[in-house]
Scaffold this active site. Sequence first.
Site, short mmCIF file in Angstrom:
data_model
loop_
_atom_site.label_atom_id
_atom_site.label_comp_id
_atom_site.label_asym_id
_atom_site.label_seq_id
_atom_site.Cartn_x
_atom_site.Cartn_y
_atom_site.Cartn_z
N SER A 32 19.17 63.04 60.84
CA SER A 32 20.25 62.64 59.94
C SER A 32 19.67 62.31 58.58
O SER A 32 18.51 61.86 58.48
CB SER A 32 20.98 61.41 60.49
OG SER A 32 21.87 60.86 59.54
N TYR A 44 21.84 53.38 65.03
CA TYR A 44 21.88 54.84 64.86
C TYR A 44 20.84 55.28 63.83
O TYR A 44 20.05 56.20 64.07
CB TYR A 44 23.27 55.27 64.42
CG TYR A 44 23.38 56.73 64.08
CD1 TYR A 44 23.56 57.68 65.07
CD2 TYR A 44 23.29 57.17 62.76
CE1 TYR A 44 23.65 59.04 64.77
CE2 TYR A 44 23.39 58.51 62.44
CZ TYR A 44 23.57 59.44 63.45
OH TYR A 44 23.65 60.77 63.13
#
Length: 258
Positions: free
Chosen positions: A141, A154
């Site tokens: 990400s 996350y």
Amino acid sequence: MDITKNSTILITGATSGIGLAFAERLLAAGSTVIVCGRRQALLDEIKARHPQIITRRADVASARERVALRDWAVSEYPQLNVVINNAGIQRHVGADFAVDEPWEDTWSEIEINVGGVVHLSKLFLPHLRTVERPAIVNVTSGLSFVPRADVAVYCASKAAVHSFSVSLRHLESTRPRPDGAAAVRVIEVVPPAVNTDLGGPGLHDFGEPLDAYADSVIADLAAGKDTSYYGFSGKLASLPSSGEEWDKAFTMLNSLGK
């Protein structure tokens, strides 16, 4: 090296979103595609739409099921040469990280996002070293590089997978190999926010269009790139790890939606 054509590719977390978009494009490119996910009903829907896709129910949060997935895949599809570690979850911790919740809920995000990637990579490497054009593709990400505090676990998990991918790429590229044996390529796919249901419906409506993003990644894989960025994720990855530019990006990301 183009791994998108004439490959046998296993994709975890591929019943929706980015994983499914990758699967559809890789199938269209001429590869054999195996999609894995936890929900059998979604796998059945995918099979009905794309009869050529191979489906397998597997929960990569479970170490036992990860081993079973490896055993089944290499037995049934010995030509398997690409594993895409796409499965992941995003949980919003909100403004107060101390809010009480069962530790198992917090741990599940770490186990799926990090444990699944590391374990599956370790499990599949011995097989991948025996086939042609082998590759492990890890989906991280843009938040690996500059985090959003409301999804702290996350972001930390994706940063860990980024670091792991860099190390694994070095280990595989420098490992002594028998004459003619190919090194397992380690590829990192670094999405920005994409309009999917990651974290929950409607939370990423502002993100990049899914089709355009998936097309870009497949083009990068076909071109042999070791890292695939898109839009804002490339900008975050290019920032120095500290200093004024990083601070500005962090402040901007953490003011979104406020």
